[in-house]
Structure formats: structure tokens, C-alpha cells
Enzyme design. Structure first.
Site, PDB file in Angstrom:
ATOM      1  N   CYS A 176       0.818  -1.213   0.000  1.00  0.00           N
ATOM      2  CA  CYS A 176       0.000   0.000   0.000  1.00  0.00           C
ATOM      3  C   CYS A 176       0.854   1.268   0.000  1.00  0.00           C
ATOM      4  CB  CYS A 176      -0.947  -0.009   1.203  1.00  0.00           C
ATOM      5  SG  CYS A 176      -2.042   1.427   1.245  1.00  0.00           S
ATOM      6  N   CYS A 179      -0.671   4.234   1.810  1.00  0.00           N
ATOM      7  CA  CYS A 179      -0.470   4.240   3.259  1.00  0.00           C
ATOM      8  C   CYS A 179       0.966   4.621   3.625  1.00  0.00           C
ATOM      9  CB  CYS A 179      -0.728   2.851   3.854  1.00  0.00           C
ATOM     10  SG  CYS A 179      -2.268   2.102   3.361  1.00  0.00           S
ATOM     11  N   ASP A 180       1.933   4.009   2.947  1.00  0.00           N
ATOM     12  CA  ASP A 180       3.301   4.015   3.466  1.00  0.00           C
ATOM     13  C   ASP A 180       4.286   4.919   2.733  1.00  0.00           C
ATOM     14  OD1 ASP A 180       2.374   2.214   5.262  1.00  0.00           O
ATOM     15  OD2 ASP A 180       3.148   0.445   4.232  1.00  0.00           O
TER      16      ASP A 180
END
Ligand code: NDP
Length: 480
Positions: A176, A179-180
Site C-alpha cells: 500500500c 499508506c506508506d
């Protein structure tokens, strides 16, 4: 082999023809089902259209089901909103030049709720399609009796199953970028895969990472030409072909590099990098339906002709769980619409008229308002020390960021379990972007990450979206 058998249906015995093909059950029955209102009036937790999963397919099914005045209940599943919540801009949704994936999902859910669909923050973990009404069991142990079912459980990211991948999951290996990506400021990273997702992941990383190398296993990308063209606008993204990731290397705490095979020259080489982003497609979420309906050799639900019917009469499927060809949000939505129309026809054909529905209203399932505990927020390490100093039980730290969809999806599960452990365990949420000293102290480089502590020591950590049962399991470990 053909077997003639009998199945109960609304209290009536109905002849059905079951054919076994390649070990999978294939039920070709097309008999009209006759619903018996007197028998159904004795059945608790009744649902006319039960929808499993809340991505574009499930939400569109819900819009059509509710609009047809059917008692329509959507079970969110472990990943409310599905994969579209992890994308950014969607440029191919008709009517919008560009729309953010999470906004699209939010609006679809609002529309379905406005029309009367019921949403349940629970996951169906077990199904029995050999009984009728169909029996569904939720993660919280609630038994639902469904007159029709739409399976829209979507797909989960595929992994490579190579050495180092699991060891460094959440410590440099992730699926992801939304997200990261912010954890990789100024670092070199690689994206594995050659599809549209790989292009998206790389573009998501571009504002943060120093350099992104997309590694494609063949001599060409599978991504749409228009998506590949977008890459030309990024100086820090390059694409290399005929590359296979063979091993993820690290120092025990973080990824430090990878071993790559050039499958054209057979040369194997080491590359120092900090992040590995996997974008190698998805696997349909069909495990709980095995042996209940026909599933094809690649794990997709098999459908009958140009319908959304599965091999069990009254059970339908839509979206990534059955579509191995187009795999587009708009197509999943279209299939969701068709599945709902098929389900409504199935109910109508069995005689489930609006008058009969009205007589069943007392039996309809409505979720109990779940008890939840709002998690307090830790803003610094000093805060953490002060609030946990005199507590000897398990402490659960839920690291998230505002841009992480999985973190939002997990929060209701965390709040529900926290409500059951008031006084016995401490739960905190921590914005990893803001409480940077805490994120650094706990070496967070991926969200969501859940760290479980006992007596000041870390017992276990999970760098992934957790279901309620996984959170409960982690707490049990802390009590051992
Ligand atoms: P795809 O299945 O389209 O692509 C997967 C990629 O991963 C392929 O290049 C495949 O290689 C590669 N791959 C698979 N297994 C391995 C492996 N073991 N090792 C190395 N590489 C591997 O998946 P996507 O997730 O990219 O896309 C899924 C669907 O979602 C598509 O229909 C896509 O169009 C859609 N999508 C649309 C977006 C948009 O419109 N904005 C954004 C993202 C996805 P190979 O080609 O060799 O098989």
C-alpha cells in the site's frame, strides 16, 4: 456424475439436480422456489438480500436491492469499501473527469443508506448454502437467515512467497503506497509488477522517494498505454524489464536490499533499497465458499451464462470475486446491479410479493447498536509514559496516518474489541505522522501497525489490517 437429491426450501421439499464437475458442486436447478410465509414467519434474523462485501459491486447491489424495497443488508467484511479505498484519483468513472476512490465509495454507501440499505460492521465467516433460508454466521457469532445472497467479497493482494517477504512484512515490504509512501522520504524503493496498480504505486511514491524502479517480469508492461504514458512525467521513476525479485534482505529490523534475477541474461544481483512495494495482482476472496458453490481453478466464483447466478439457486456473485477479465470498478458496479436484479427476480419468482414481505417484517434482521470504545490518542512519547506508567495489563498501540485507508477500515474493529476490554487492557491510537518520537521509538515504517506490549516489553506486532478475531487473539497472547 449426476446425483438426484432433495433439498428443503421454505419448508417444502424440492427436487434438485446436482452435477459434480471436477470435484466442484454444480447445481443447475432452475426450479421456481415457492416461499411459504407461515414457515418463514418462524425464522429469526431474516434478510431478503444479504450482501457480503462493500466495494463497488456490493454497494451497487445494495442501491438496487434497497430501491426495490427488499430488506437489504450489507456485511462490510474485514475491508470496508474494498480496494477502491486504496486508490487515489479514478479517471475512468463515467460522469467524473476525476474522482477520488474513497469519496466514490463513501458516496455510494450514503446513497444506499438513503434508499434504506442496512450496513453491518461485521464479517461473514461461515456460510451454509445447503440449507434454505441460507445460513450465514458472522465473526461475532450472529446467525443470519438469508433468502438470497450476493457474494461481493472482492480480492486480496497477491504476495510472492519468497524468502524474506514475510519476515520483513511491514518493515519495508508492503502492498500500500497510499499508506506508506511518506515513510520513504529520500529513499530508493522498488515496485514489483507491470500492471496499472504498479504504475499507480510508483506515482504515489514519486513525491517522497529518491528513486523508484518498477520491476517487470516480462519484456513489456501489462498496464494500459495511457497509464504507462503518465510515467513519462516523473524523472525519479524508471522501468526495468525481465526482472524477478528472488529474496528480500534485511538487518532483522528493516529491509536493506533485495536479490534480483535478470531472467534474460540469468544474471543474479544484489540491490540496496529500503522499500519493496508489491503490485502483482489479486486473489479472489472465495475461501469460505469452497465446496458450497463452483469455484474455477483460479479461485474465481463460476457464473452461469450472462447472469450473476452461481451454481446455487438464490446465491449470486459480482465484482472482483468473479471477474477475472475486466476487473474495473465500473464493471464491478454493473455486475452488482445485475446481481441485485437477478436476486430480486429470484425472490419474485418464488412469490415473495411486497405483501408477503410486509408479513415478514417482524422477522427481519437489524444489527444491535454495537458497543464501542473511543480510543484515546497519544501525541508524544512523554504522553505514552505518563498514561501507561501504572498499568500492568496489555497495552495496544494502533499506529495510523490520515491518508491510510486500511487504518480507517480497521478502526471500528479496534473500537469494538476495546469496549470488551475496558479496565483489562489499554488501547491507544497514534498518528504516526504527528507523534514522530513515538513512531521512531517503536520503529514504525508501515501503517496500520499494531504493537502489543506487556510489562513494558513488546509481545507481538502486526503490520497489516486486523480483523476483530485477530485483535482478540493478540490480546489472548498477551494474557498467556
Ligand atoms: P494485473 O493483474 O493487471 O497486473 C499484475 C501485474 O503483476 C502483471 O504485470 C503481472 O505480470 C505481474 N505479476 C503477477 N505475478 C507476478 C509475480 N509472481 N512476479 C512478478 N510479477 C508478477 O493487476 P493490477 O493490480 O495491476 O490491476 C488489476 C485490475 O485493476 C486491472 O484490470 C487494472 O486495469 C485495474 N486497475 C485500474 C486502475 C485505474 O484505472 N486507475 C488502477 C489500478 C488497477 P505479467 O503481465 O507478466 O502477468
Amino acid at each position: 456424475m449426476q446425483v438426484i437429491t432433495y433439498r428443503t426450501f421454505g419448508g417444502m421439499w424440492v427436487l434438485a439436480t446436482m452435477i459434480f464437475v471436477n470435484g466442484c458442486m454444480k447445481d443447475d436447478t432452475e426450479h421456481t422456489r415457492n416461499f411459504d410465509v407461515q414457515i418463514l414467519q418462524t425464522v429469526p434474523n431474516l434478510v431478503e438480500i444479504a450482501i457480503l462485501g462493500s466495494g463497488p459491486a456490493g454497494l451497487t447491489s445494495a442501491i438496487y436491492g434497497a430501491r426495490a424495497n427488499r430488506h437489504t443488508v450489507v456485511f462490510h467484511g474485514d475491508k470496508p469499501g474494498g480496494l477502491l479505498t486504496e486508490t487515489t484519483e479514478v479517471e475512468n468513472w463515467p460522469g467524473h473527469q476525476s474522482v477520488m476512490g474513497p469519496n466514490l465509495i463513501e458516496n455510494m454507501q450514503k446513497q444506499a443508506e438513503h434508499l434504506g440499505a442496512i450496513f453491518v460492521n461485521d464479517t461473514i465467516k461461515k456460510v451454509d448454502f445447503s440449507k434454505f433460508p441460507f445460513v450465514l454466521q458472522t465473526e461475532d457469532g450472529v446467525i443470519i437467515h438469508a433468502l438470497s445472497v450476493i457474494i461481493s467479497t472482492g480480492a486480496s493482494p497477491r504476495i510472492l512467497q519468497i524468502p524474506g517477504e514475510q519476515e520483513y512484512w511491514g518493515k519495508g515490504v508492503t502492498t500500500c503506497a497510499v499508506c506508506d509512501a511518506p515513510f520513504y522520504k529520500g529513499e530508493d524503493v522498488i515496485v514489483i509488477g507491470g500492471g496499472d496498480s504498479a504504475v499507480e504505486e510508483a506515482m504515489q511514491l514519486a513525491p517522497y522517494a529518491k528513486h523508484i524502479t518498477i520491476m517487470v517480469r516480462k519484456g513489456a508492461m501489462r498496464a494500459a498505454a495511457s497509464m504507462q504514458d503518465l510515467l513519462n512525467g516523473y524523472e525519479n521513476i524508471s522501468v526495468v524489464y525481465h526482472r524477478e525479485l528472488q529474496e528480500v534482505l534485511g538487518n532483522g529490523e528493516y529491509v536493506t536490499g533485495v536479490t534480483i534475477l535478470n531472467n534474460e541474461t540469468d544474471e543474479q544481483y544484489h540491490m540496496p533499497i529500503k522499500g519493496v512495494f508489491l503490485a502483482i495482482g489479486h486473489i479472489p476472496n472465495t475461501t469460505i465458499f469452497n465446496k458450497q458453490i463452483a469455484i474455477d481453478p483460479n479461485g474465481y466464483v463460476s457464473l452461469q451464462g450472462r447472469t450473476q447466478k452461481t451454481t446455487v439457486n438464490g446465491v449470486f456473485a459480482a465484482g472482483d470475486v468473479e471477474d477475472h477479465r475486466y476487473r474495473q470498478a465500473i464493471h464491478a458496479s454493473g455486475n452488482g446491479c445485475a446481481a441485485s436484479l437477478d436476486a430480486d427476480k429470484f425472490l419474485n419468482d418464488g412469490g415473495l410479493s411486497p405483501q408477503m414481505s410486509a408479513q415478514l417484517e417482524d422477522q427481519f434482521f437489524f444489527p444491535q447498536s454495537a458497543r464501542v470504545a473511543v480510543l484515546p490518542q497519544l501525541v508524544s512519547f512523554a504522553d505514552f509514559e505518563q498514561l501507561t506508567a501504572h498499568f500492568s495489563g496489555p497495552i495496544i498501540l494502533d499506529f495510523y496516518t490520515e491518508q491510510c485507508p486500511s487504518c480507517k477500515q480497521m478502526m471500528p474493529a479496534m473500537e469494538a474489541v476495546a469496549a470488551q476490554y475496558v479496565g483489562k487492557a489499554l488501547f491507544f491510537k497514534i498518528n504516526a505522522d504527528q507523534a514522530q518520537d513515538l513512531a521512531e521509538a517503536f520503529k514504525i515504517i508501515s501503517v496500520p501497525t499494531v504493537v502489543v506490549l506487556k510489562n513494558g516489553s513488546e509481545i507481538i506486532r502486526y503490520a497489516d489490517l486486523m480483523s476483530k478475531s485477530e485483535i482478540r487473539k493478540a490480546l489472548k497472547l498477551a494474557y498467556q
